[in-house]
Design an enzyme around this catalytic site. Sequence first.
Site, PDB file in Angstrom:
ATOM      1  CG  ASP A  12     -16.387 -31.771 -16.824  1.00 11.24           C
ATOM      2  OD1 ASP A  12     -15.333 -31.307 -17.295  1.00 11.24           O
ATOM      3  OD2 ASP A  12     -16.751 -31.570 -15.644  1.00 11.24           O
ATOM      4  CG  ASN A  42     -17.189 -25.960 -11.574  1.00 13.46           C
ATOM      5  OD1 ASN A  42     -18.065 -25.912 -12.428  1.00 13.46           O
ATOM      6  ND2 ASN A  42     -16.461 -27.041 -11.353  1.00 13.46           N
ATOM      7  CB  THR A 211     -11.377 -27.283   2.476  1.00 13.26           C
ATOM      8  OG1 THR A 211     -10.645 -27.869   1.408  1.00 13.26           O
ATOM      9  CG2 THR A 211     -11.654 -25.822   2.173  1.00 13.26           C
ATOM     10  CG  ASP A 237     -21.287 -35.355  -7.913  1.00 14.82           C
ATOM     11  OD1 ASP A 237     -20.084 -35.401  -7.639  1.00 14.82           O
ATOM     12  OD2 ASP A 237     -21.726 -35.081  -9.051  1.00 14.82           O
ATOM     13  N   GLY A 242     -15.163 -28.235  -3.353  1.00 18.61           N
ATOM     14  CA  GLY A 242     -14.068 -27.268  -3.200  1.00 18.61           C
ATOM     15  C   GLY A 242     -14.335 -25.982  -3.985  1.00 18.61           C
ATOM     16  CG  ASP A 243     -14.305 -25.953  -8.202  1.00 14.28           C
ATOM     17  OD1 ASP A 243     -13.158 -25.683  -7.792  1.00 14.28           O
ATOM     18  OD2 ASP A 243     -14.529 -26.703  -9.167  1.00 14.28           O
TER      19      ASP A 243
END
Length: 414
Positions: A12, A42, A211, A237, A242-243
């Site tokens: 990233d 992740n 979720t 953050d 989710g990961d």
Amino acid sequence: MKILNFGSCNIDCVYSVENIVRPGETVPAFGLEHFAGGKGLNQSIALARAGAQVFHAGCIGSDGQMLRKLLQDSGVNLKYLKTVDRNTGQAVIQVDSHGENSILLYGGANFAVTRDYIDEVLADFSAGDFLLIQNEISQLPYLIEKAYAAGMRVIFNPSPFQQSLGDIDLNKISYLILNEIEAAGFSGLSAPEEFVIWSRLNYPNLRVILTLGKNGSIYFDGNARIEQSAFCVKAVDTTAAGDTFTGYFAAGITGGKSVERSLCLASCAAAIAVSKKGAAPSVPSINEVEKRLETMLPYECSGTEQKKRTVKAYFENHLSDASLGGLAAQLGYCPSYTGRWLKNNIGASFSELLLSARCRMLAAELEDTELCVSELIARTGYNNESFIRKAFYREYGCTPLEYRKRKQGEKYDK
Ligand code: ADP
């Protein structure tokens, strides 16, 4: 039983800008930072930090060696990670002065996953092993077909969602872990409850974990439904929420933990990740999660959660005089709507819930007192003894006396 995560690895590149660049414009960036990313990476890190032994398969370029090192240092097995003659996948992220972002995603080496490579890796796995996948690599449908044919149990996190995922046969998936946007993508329905109905109708054997961000998560399959609140943190953050959740849930379930426990650990781990900056660095270790669980509080219960507690408390306090009208008055609904509400939100009727509360009370008293079974049954407020005995057997799989003996045996063992 082995766990394989076949997924993406990205670098990233985060550029800090005053305003996000528009077509035809050139703007200066006043900061550039590089982070490890990719949903596959992740989630492998989350699995490893949750204590699972995970193999990561996927492709990186020769420029992605920092990703290899990070995975290795996190305890991920890299036997199947491949370096190919392409650039590593990259996310070019602009973050403006208000925190808004725009992301350009270049698949790069993640799209060098070929059928031959999949065949080669899967040859080492067999029936009963788990395969975790997301939607950031090439040949996903083939991978699912092959794993399913081999009897592997597939855990699918369909993220990021694309219309083409609609072609995947969800009957071949064991666990589907998805957020509201992805749920709407599959079903075309935006309300979570509508998605639950859609999913149960179309895929009655699928185990789904939906979720809902700060509103927690729901597990459901054709019969059961379990809700988990999110834990209260100051969100800094949410990138890896989710990961982290997916990796921890997968670690729990593959490690033989119950769905309840796996959801709870996943939710706590995701909350910790949300409270820190960054993706991979914010994924906590299982020790940290277990420690924080002792003090972390769930978010204030949603309206539905609050009402479920009211229902539970009502049955506990009114075992002998419970009535649909009485419960309806506590919930603020009319009796007929209360019946429907119970079915839709708890999955049982008024009389089923009352019976199960009576059995729970009987079980507790069998354990705590020496009183005879008939007397305890009378205390539940229902005088049809054989009916209660039958219901007890259905709930606990044994007679009241056997239950008492078992519990006494357990105490004695301790
Ligand atoms: P995604 O990151 O894939 O969009 P969600 O936003 O639904 O997924 O978040 C996944 C899980 O992370 C949630 O079910 C919840 O447990 C946790 N989570 C997300 N946002 C927060 C938050 N602000 N506070 C606490 N937990 C959160």
